[in-house]
Scaffold this motif. Sequence first.
Motif: not given
Length: 293
Positions: A172-176, A181-182, A213-218, A269-271
């Motif tokens: 859930a923290e990753v979701e936040k 990040r994006m 392509y770069y965005m999809e990889k991330l 880094s946070a994730i």
Amino acid sequence: MLQSMTGYGSARLDTDQYSLHVEIRSLNSKGMDLTVRLPRFLSEHEYEIRTMLTKALVRGKVSICVDYNKNKAQRAKSNINKELLKAYYEELNTAADMVSGSKTDLFRLALHMPDVLQQDQGEDEEGEADWETVQPLVQQAIESINVFRADEGKALTTEIMSYLDRIRILLAEVEKQDPVRMEHIRNRIKNHIIEVSTSDHYDQNRYEQEMIYYMEKLDIAEEKVRLINHLHYFTETVYLPEPTGKKLGFISQEIGREINTIGSKANDSAIQHHVVEMKEELEKIKEQINNIL
């Protein structure tokens, strides 16, 4: 509900003639590793005992010991050959008169002469207990160890689910953090576009394709969905009635793959910190699953 492979069970029967003690112990193992120790009169029933244990306990490093002991009073019971005792005593008495010797210990000497004390054999030790007596004790010991395993399983369930809940909280923290990040990534890309757009070799179409392509990889959206599904599947499996230790091990591997992919693709880094904590909780789960039936 989960069951532990670690357990202990016993059953005992005491009679005037003998005592029987059945003891079963089990530890974790990849398969059924069974050790059987029996008195001689049960040797022909070893296969039946192995079958009972394998069917009831399924898996584990299991040992069963059946101890059989004859009652001490029964073992000490003996008969005196009175005619032989009398004959020995008279012979010793005559010999004492011949040499004018002391007659104080004649009775003790006669009593310990050969064949005066005769052990009462009765039924032999192995004939006093039979398979019909032992089988219910083995079954009782099996039931006892299964109760032990179930109790240990309840404690393991509570512990494992606490680790799983911690992974959910971290996810859930990753979701936040993911939208933040994006946004950072988009800003970096926009700034980069501004820098390169003035170049004579700038190809806008190709550059946009590379950025997509770069965005999809991330993008970690699919990994997050799969991880949530794996966590739900793990929870459902925990509460199934049949043994699920191996199945939970496989699901744990899938959970680990998604966590690792999120960590490698996130580039944040946070994730990454949350991913490291999720890995720690997953290792705790795997350690406990090693002891699950």
